[in-house]
Enzyme design. Sequence first.
Site, PDB file in Angstrom:
ATOM      1  N   SER A 194      -6.975  -5.180  -8.412  1.00  0.00           N
ATOM      2  CA  SER A 194      -5.792  -4.975  -7.725  1.00  0.00           C
ATOM      3  C   SER A 194      -6.068  -3.778  -7.010  1.00  0.00           C
ATOM      4  O   SER A 194      -6.714  -2.800  -7.501  1.00  0.00           O
ATOM      5  CB  SER A 194      -4.728  -5.448  -8.061  1.00  0.00           C
ATOM      6  N   GLY A 195      -5.200  -3.105  -6.146  1.00  0.00           N
ATOM      7  CA  GLY A 195      -5.157  -2.084  -5.425  1.00  0.00           C
ATOM      8  C   GLY A 195      -6.285  -1.135  -5.119  1.00  0.00           C
ATOM      9  O   GLY A 195      -7.259  -1.589  -4.427  1.00  0.00           O
ATOM     10  N   SER A 254      -4.371  12.336 -10.309  1.00  0.00           N
ATOM     11  CA  SER A 254      -3.185  12.140  -9.224  1.00  0.00           C
ATOM     12  C   SER A 254      -2.341  13.403  -9.015  1.00  0.00           C
ATOM     13  O   SER A 254      -2.344  14.299  -9.836  1.00  0.00           O
ATOM     14  CB  SER A 254      -2.076  11.067  -9.677  1.00  0.00           C
ATOM     15  N   GLY A 289     -10.205  -2.052 -13.820  1.00  0.00           N
ATOM     16  CA  GLY A 289      -8.893  -2.362 -13.088  1.00  0.00           C
ATOM     17  C   GLY A 289      -9.281  -2.560 -11.560  1.00  0.00           C
ATOM     18  O   GLY A 289      -8.526  -2.112 -10.676  1.00  0.00           O
ATOM     19  N   TYR A 334       3.126   8.476 -17.922  1.00  0.00           N
ATOM     20  CA  TYR A 334       2.310   8.144 -16.935  1.00  0.00           C
ATOM     21  C   TYR A 334       1.658   9.551 -16.585  1.00  0.00           C
ATOM     22  O   TYR A 334       0.542   9.650 -16.307  1.00  0.00           O
ATOM     23  CB  TYR A 334       2.799   7.366 -15.825  1.00  0.00           C
ATOM     24  N   GLY A 394      -8.657  -0.143  -7.134  1.00  0.00           N
ATOM     25  CA  GLY A 394     -10.065  -0.686  -7.763  1.00  0.00           C
ATOM     26  C   GLY A 394     -10.662  -1.756  -7.052  1.00  0.00           C
ATOM     27  O   GLY A 394     -11.938  -1.639  -6.620  1.00  0.00           O
TER      28      GLY A 394
HETATM   29  P1  NDP Z   1      -2.618  -1.244  -9.435  1.00  0.00           P
HETATM   30  O1  NDP Z   1      -1.601  -1.678 -10.235  1.00  0.00           O
HETATM   31  O2  NDP Z   1      -2.810  -1.821  -8.141  1.00  0.00           O
HETATM   32  O3  NDP Z   1      -4.138  -1.510 -10.350  1.00  0.00           O
HETATM   33  C1  NDP Z   1      -4.356  -0.852 -11.496  1.00  0.00           C
HETATM   34  C2  NDP Z   1      -5.225  -1.839 -12.026  1.00  0.00           C
HETATM   35  O4  NDP Z   1      -5.332  -1.535 -13.638  1.00  0.00           O
HETATM   36  C3  NDP Z   1      -4.957  -3.371 -12.043  1.00  0.00           C
HETATM   37  O5  NDP Z   1      -6.251  -4.017 -11.783  1.00  0.00           O
HETATM   38  C4  NDP Z   1      -4.817  -3.623 -13.428  1.00  0.00           C
HETATM   39  O6  NDP Z   1      -5.102  -5.001 -13.838  1.00  0.00           O
HETATM   40  C5  NDP Z   1      -5.576  -2.677 -14.227  1.00  0.00           C
HETATM   41  N1  NDP Z   1      -5.208  -2.552 -15.492  1.00  0.00           N
HETATM   42  C6  NDP Z   1      -4.024  -2.238 -15.872  1.00  0.00           C
HETATM   43  N2  NDP Z   1      -3.871  -2.180 -17.160  1.00  0.00           N
HETATM   44  C7  NDP Z   1      -5.065  -2.460 -17.831  1.00  0.00           C
HETATM   45  C8  NDP Z   1      -5.718  -2.708 -18.934  1.00  0.00           C
HETATM   46  N3  NDP Z   1      -4.943  -2.761 -20.199  1.00  0.00           N
HETATM   47  N4  NDP Z   1      -6.957  -3.030 -19.106  1.00  0.00           N
HETATM   48  C9  NDP Z   1      -7.665  -3.243 -17.915  1.00  0.00           C
HETATM   49  N5  NDP Z   1      -7.249  -3.118 -16.582  1.00  0.00           N
HETATM   50  C10 NDP Z   1      -5.724  -2.585 -16.842  1.00  0.00           C
HETATM   51  O7  NDP Z   1      -2.434   0.211  -9.053  1.00  0.00           O
HETATM   52  P2  NDP Z   1      -3.325   1.381  -8.296  1.00  0.00           P
HETATM   53  O8  NDP Z   1      -4.594   0.696  -7.578  1.00  0.00           O
HETATM   54  O9  NDP Z   1      -2.353   1.974  -7.456  1.00  0.00           O
HETATM   55  O10 NDP Z   1      -3.896   2.341  -9.189  1.00  0.00           O
HETATM   56  C11 NDP Z   1      -5.244   2.549  -9.571  1.00  0.00           C
HETATM   57  C12 NDP Z   1      -5.474   3.958  -9.741  1.00  0.00           C
HETATM   58  O11 NDP Z   1      -4.962   4.972  -8.930  1.00  0.00           O
HETATM   59  C13 NDP Z   1      -4.704   4.308 -11.173  1.00  0.00           C
HETATM   60  O12 NDP Z   1      -5.511   5.188 -12.093  1.00  0.00           O
HETATM   61  C14 NDP Z   1      -3.560   5.436 -10.645  1.00  0.00           C
HETATM   62  O13 NDP Z   1      -3.176   6.258 -11.480  1.00  0.00           O
HETATM   63  C15 NDP Z   1      -3.986   5.849  -9.608  1.00  0.00           C
HETATM   64  N6  NDP Z   1      -3.400   6.642  -8.438  1.00  0.00           N
HETATM   65  C16 NDP Z   1      -2.740   5.605  -7.713  1.00  0.00           C
HETATM   66  C17 NDP Z   1      -1.847   6.050  -6.684  1.00  0.00           C
HETATM   67  C18 NDP Z   1      -0.778   5.192  -5.872  1.00  0.00           C
HETATM   68  O14 NDP Z   1      -0.225   5.843  -5.119  1.00  0.00           O
HETATM   69  N7  NDP Z   1      -1.088   3.958  -6.151  1.00  0.00           N
HETATM   70  C19 NDP Z   1      -2.046   7.697  -6.220  1.00  0.00           C
HETATM   71  C20 NDP Z   1      -2.490   8.242  -7.358  1.00  0.00           C
HETATM   72  C21 NDP Z   1      -3.340   7.747  -8.286  1.00  0.00           C
HETATM   73  P3  NDP Z   1      -4.124  -6.244 -13.408  1.00  0.00           P
HETATM   74  O15 NDP Z   1      -4.584  -6.539 -12.283  1.00  0.00           O
HETATM   75  O16 NDP Z   1      -4.574  -7.202 -14.402  1.00  0.00           O
HETATM   76  O17 NDP Z   1      -2.800  -5.969 -13.598  1.00  0.00           O
HETATM   77 MG1  PMR Z   2       6.602  11.319  -4.538  1.00  0.00          MG
HETATM   78  C1  PMR Z   2       4.295  15.680  -0.225  1.00  0.00           C
HETATM   79  C2  PMR Z   2       5.384  14.915  -0.871  1.00  0.00           C
HETATM   80  C3  PMR Z   2       5.066  14.020  -1.741  1.00  0.00           C
HETATM   81  C4  PMR Z   2       3.647  13.040  -2.244  1.00  0.00           C
HETATM   82  C5  PMR Z   2       2.638  13.337  -1.674  1.00  0.00           C
HETATM   83  C6  PMR Z   2       4.378  12.137  -2.872  1.00  0.00           C
HETATM   84  C7  PMR Z   2       3.328  11.322  -3.895  1.00  0.00           C
HETATM   85  N1  PMR Z   2       5.495  12.280  -3.587  1.00  0.00           N
HETATM   86  C8  PMR Z   2       6.246  13.099  -2.571  1.00  0.00           C
HETATM   87  C9  PMR Z   2       7.476  13.781  -2.773  1.00  0.00           C
HETATM   88  C10 PMR Z   2       8.382  13.145  -3.196  1.00  0.00           C
HETATM   89  N2  PMR Z   2       8.314  12.109  -4.196  1.00  0.00           N
HETATM   90  C11 PMR Z   2       9.804  13.734  -3.099  1.00  0.00           C
HETATM   91  C12 PMR Z   2      10.163  14.862  -2.354  1.00  0.00           C
HETATM   92  C13 PMR Z   2      10.357  12.837  -4.064  1.00  0.00           C
HETATM   93  C14 PMR Z   2      11.762  12.936  -4.302  1.00  0.00           C
HETATM   94  C15 PMR Z   2      12.736  11.784  -3.190  1.00  0.00           C
HETATM   95  C16 PMR Z   2       9.658  11.859  -4.381  1.00  0.00           C
HETATM   96  C17 PMR Z   2       9.872  10.780  -5.488  1.00  0.00           C
HETATM   97  C18 PMR Z   2       8.978  10.018  -5.969  1.00  0.00           C
HETATM   98  C19 PMR Z   2       9.272   9.033  -7.142  1.00  0.00           C
HETATM   99  C20 PMR Z   2      10.568   8.613  -7.530  1.00  0.00           C
HETATM  100  N3  PMR Z   2       7.788   9.989  -5.818  1.00  0.00           N
HETATM  101  C21 PMR Z   2       7.116   9.055  -7.022  1.00  0.00           C
HETATM  102  C22 PMR Z   2       8.254   8.503  -7.269  1.00  0.00           C
HETATM  103  C23 PMR Z   2       7.407   7.668  -8.054  1.00  0.00           C
HETATM  104  O1  PMR Z   2       7.942   6.738  -8.948  1.00  0.00           O
HETATM  105  C24 PMR Z   2       6.002   7.735  -8.191  1.00  0.00           C
HETATM  106  C25 PMR Z   2       5.275   8.240  -9.448  1.00  0.00           C
HETATM  107  O2  PMR Z   2       5.707   9.462  -9.710  1.00  0.00           O
HETATM  108  O3  PMR Z   2       4.681   7.581 -10.069  1.00  0.00           O
HETATM  109  C26 PMR Z   2       3.941   8.252 -11.022  1.00  0.00           C
HETATM  110  C27 PMR Z   2       5.923   8.813  -6.897  1.00  0.00           C
HETATM  111  C28 PMR Z   2       4.519   9.200  -6.176  1.00  0.00           C
HETATM  112  N4  PMR Z   2       4.872  10.250  -5.308  1.00  0.00           N
HETATM  113  C29 PMR Z   2       3.611  10.387  -4.638  1.00  0.00           C
HETATM  114  C30 PMR Z   2       2.570   9.533  -5.347  1.00  0.00           C
HETATM  115  C31 PMR Z   2       1.303   9.695  -5.179  1.00  0.00           C
HETATM  116  C32 PMR Z   2       3.311   8.795  -6.260  1.00  0.00           C
HETATM  117  C33 PMR Z   2       2.754   7.830  -7.096  1.00  0.00           C
HETATM  118  C34 PMR Z   2       2.167   8.330  -8.317  1.00  0.00           C
HETATM  119  C35 PMR Z   2       0.755   8.289  -8.633  1.00  0.00           C
HETATM  120  O4  PMR Z   2       0.274   7.481  -8.645  1.00  0.00           O
HETATM  121  O5  PMR Z   2       0.607   9.454  -9.250  1.00  0.00           O
END
Ligand code: NDP
Ligand code: PMR
Length: 401
Positions: free
Chosen positions: A99-100, A229, A96, A276, A102
């Site tokens: 984007s993002g 995460s 992956g 997820y 990766g």
């Molecule tokens: P993005 O959507 O930007 O990146 C996800 C990547 O995964 C993309 O390159 C996407 O490809 C690829 N992907 C999705 N499905 C497939 C598949 N079937 N085969 C191969 N590649 C695939 O998201 P993030 O950068 O945010 O996420 C990256 C990681 O970080 C994830 O593991 C996520 O759980 C983790 N993470 C993200 C957080 C956040 O706040 N964003 C917080 C904590 C963890 P394509 O470009 O083609 O869509």
């Molecule tokens: Mg969250 C310290 C507080 C904190 C942090 C670090 C995150 C991270 N979030 C926090 C708090 C809250 N979030 C609170 C109080 C709320 C209620 C308003 C809230 C809501 C919320 C939603 C609806 N948060 C989210 C969502 C998503 O859809 C995201 C998610 O759960 O994806 C699975 C998300 C996230 N919050 C984060 C992080 C890192 C996410 C992205 C999740 C992930 O990639 O694991």
Amino acid sequence: MALQAAYSLLPSTVSIHKEGRFVASPKETTVTSFSFSNSLRADKISNRLTIKEQRRQSPRFSTSIRAQTVTATPPANEASPEQKKTQRKGTAVVTGASSGLGLATAKALADTGKWHVIMACRNFLKAEKAAKSVGMSKEDYTVMHLDLASLESVKQFVDNYRRTERPLDVLVCNAAVYQPTAKEPSFTAEGFELSVGTNHLGHFLLSRLLLDDLKKSDYPSKRMIIVGSITGNTNTLAGNVPPKANLGDLRGLASGLNGQNSSMIDGGEYDGAKAYKDSKVCNMLTMQELHRRYHEETGVTFASLYPGCIATTGLFREHIPLFRLLFPPFQKYITKGYVSEEEAGKRLAQVVSDPSLGKSGVYWSWNNNSSSFENQLSKEASDAEKAKKLWEVSEKLVGLA
Ligand code: NDP
Ligand code: PMR
């Protein structure tokens, strides 16, 4: 408050007791209770619910934090003695990387001049364009096709990789999908619910097959990293936002995760956001099980991490537009959990190559000064028995047992 409005449009909403007190199960959590105003007002969330506040309020939390190692980490592009030992560039496969996180990690590694990055992506052209757009030079990366939603594609990728005769020094399992608004499950090529099928099962097969290749590497520090995460960890505030991760007794996974009995690991009703978070728990359990089974024998370092909230990535592409608009400022100014893609990429690049992050079995996080520390996983995400069961069931599903 607008984020609240966006949030209230979600299929699963935060359930709050009348008196505004949201109590997490003391068994599962380090942070045992915290107070919400009924309206979840942002200013109150900010005042009451910062991590700092959690530490102050919970003696258990503060003890555990004190016990963690805080390591000041140099930037990934500094030369280290470990890297000097080797003549050749390291090769890191990053799934992956189109984007993002990766892509930012691929860029951070390429910028050091010490890594060749294999961008393992489902969309070849998108990955090529992405690499160019961030200024990666041709000799620092190779795009290879990998669709984690197809076990056949995973096997094909491994075959193709072996044909290149490149050594494999680091594998980063980063790709993921998140379907928070889906009403019905969708499925992988082999018929597994898409989020767990892609994020966990696809990576599970990939990591098992590539472990042999990692073993053969003569690189000074061989590593396998599976991105976890905070939202899969119910010992945190973020992990207590419903729907909470919960694998239960894995009955849904054991029955095939194909929608016939259930498409959720715990056997419950489909919920895309929970699927997820469950998949992230699987990622963190798998890393620890790999560590227990293979670290000593192979010398490979297994690690997971929470890179921070990278609120601007494509992960939220399927969320409602209002959420995508408000989530970044909410994370920047209210929770203060926000990190840029660039910063998150540097963090993951540290886990790939920094000598001070070479310990195996660790779930890394970063504090507000961007110093890494060994974080604690929730009770479920560190349950060794569950990890073993998950391993055994997953082996059957991907055809390894
Ligand atoms: P993005 O959507 O930007 O990146 C996800 C990547 O995964 C993309 O390159 C996407 O490809 C690829 N992907 C999705 N499905 C497939 C598949 N079937 N085969 C191969 N590649 C695939 O998201 P993030 O950068 O945010 O996420 C990256 C990681 O970080 C994830 O593991 C996520 O759980 C983790 N993470 C993200 C957080 C956040 O706040 N964003 C917080 C904590 C963890 P394509 O470009 O083609 O869509
Ligand atoms: Mg969250 C310290 C507080 C904190 C942090 C670090 C995150 C991270 N979030 C926090 C708090 C809250 N979030 C609170 C109080 C709320 C209620 C308003 C809230 C809501 C919320 C939603 C609806 N948060 C989210 C969502 C998503 O859809 C995201 C998610 O759960 O994806 C699975 C998300 C996230 N919050 C984060 C992080 C890192 C996410 C992205 C999740 C992930 O990639 O694991």
